[in-house]
Design an enzyme around this catalytic site. Sequence first.
Site, PDB file in Angstrom:
ATOM      1  CB  SER A 180       2.679 -16.408   0.602  1.00 45.64           C
ATOM      2  OG  SER A 180       2.867 -17.611  -0.122  1.00 45.64           O
ATOM      3  CB  SER A 181       4.952 -20.983   2.749  1.00 45.24           C
ATOM      4  OG  SER A 181       4.109 -21.510   1.741  1.00 45.24           O
ATOM      5  CB  CYS A 182       5.724 -18.469  -2.340  1.00 47.14           C
ATOM      6  SG  CYS A 182       5.148 -16.765  -2.328  1.00 47.14           S
ATOM      7  CE1 TYR A 227       0.745 -12.779  -3.399  1.00 43.01           C
ATOM      8  CE2 TYR A 227       1.795 -14.766  -2.563  1.00 43.01           C
ATOM      9  CZ  TYR A 227       0.812 -13.806  -2.465  1.00 43.01           C
ATOM     10  OH  TYR A 227      -0.104 -13.846  -1.437  1.00 43.01           O
ATOM     11  CE  LYS A 247       1.338 -11.314   0.120  1.00 41.04           C
ATOM     12  NZ  LYS A 247       0.383 -10.449   0.859  1.00 41.04           N
ATOM     13  CG  HIS A 307      -3.821 -21.012  -4.461  1.00 48.18           C
ATOM     14  ND1 HIS A 307      -4.573 -19.940  -4.019  1.00 48.18           N
ATOM     15  CD2 HIS A 307      -2.551 -20.546  -4.586  1.00 48.18           C
ATOM     16  CE1 HIS A 307      -3.791 -18.878  -3.879  1.00 48.18           C
ATOM     17  NE2 HIS A 307      -2.559 -19.222  -4.218  1.00 48.18           N
TER      18      HIS A 307
END
Length: 325
Positions: A119-121, A148, A152, A191
Amino acid sequence: MSIASELPPVPLDRSARVYIAGHRGLVGGAIWRHLEREGFTDLVGASSAEVDLRNRDRVFQFLRETEPDVVIDAAARVGGILANNTYPAEFLSDNLQIQVNLMDAANAVDVDRLLFLGSSCIYPKFAAQPIKESSLLTGELEPTNDAYAIAKIAGIMQVQAVRRQYGRKWISAMPTNLYGPGDNFHPEHSHVLPALMRRLHEAAASGADEVVIWGSGTPRREFLHVDDLAAASLFLLENYDSPDTINVGVGSDISIRELSELVAATVGFEGKLSQDTSKPDGTPRKLLDVSRLAELGWHASVPLDEGVQQTYAWYLDHLASLRTK
């Protein structure tokens, strides 16, 4: 030109056994459909009831039984800003267990090709825009979803460690915000795009005069249709072999206010959109630099307005079952 882009393509055998972890979810389902369209004939999946990926013994047993040639990890505990901020312990623990169990089992049964989707987070809250892959671990994470993100990041590190120690062709990719048919429209756990779609649809249906949107509306987000991610996943498995993670996105973004207006127009809501600035905005901007993927020859193809319309059509077709969730 990067080293990865100089590597010759390695096509996957269409008769290879491909295990898609999370095949009933938004991402896994799209990947399954795409691989079927591309001629793959031996796809394997298992529901969470059949194989709880947090159960290490069961995961090892399942991979020993199925002996996949390729593993695509699209399984994760996911949610929007509210869910991430409310259940950080579960988001950290569940995702770590899923990844470690799956990758350890895949390595144990000699799976040479694996794709881990993150994920881009993972990137710092205030990373320079657009965000390059080299921004990883260079700054503080967004606190509303740091648990989270850490999980990742650990997945990326495990891919790199297995490559270094065992020489396997494992890769990781970091997609931007995803949406599309099969999305989660839960009122609390979804989301931003599906959450807006459900709220605005219900407001239009009830004749409401106003819908309140969380935050200031100024944060900007990039949205990738899940069918594009599915296509990128196969492309990367066949054209990318590097320990460095790679971004997957569209290369453009939109403000949450603009997104709200787009969804409102799509669902037919004509009332007022107001902002609750007491609610968190999250990261101010999160636009991925997708130049490395473009250099390899892949670009997203689904425009946002077209993708939102397609997603809304799917939502309407499945409205009766969604209401029971």
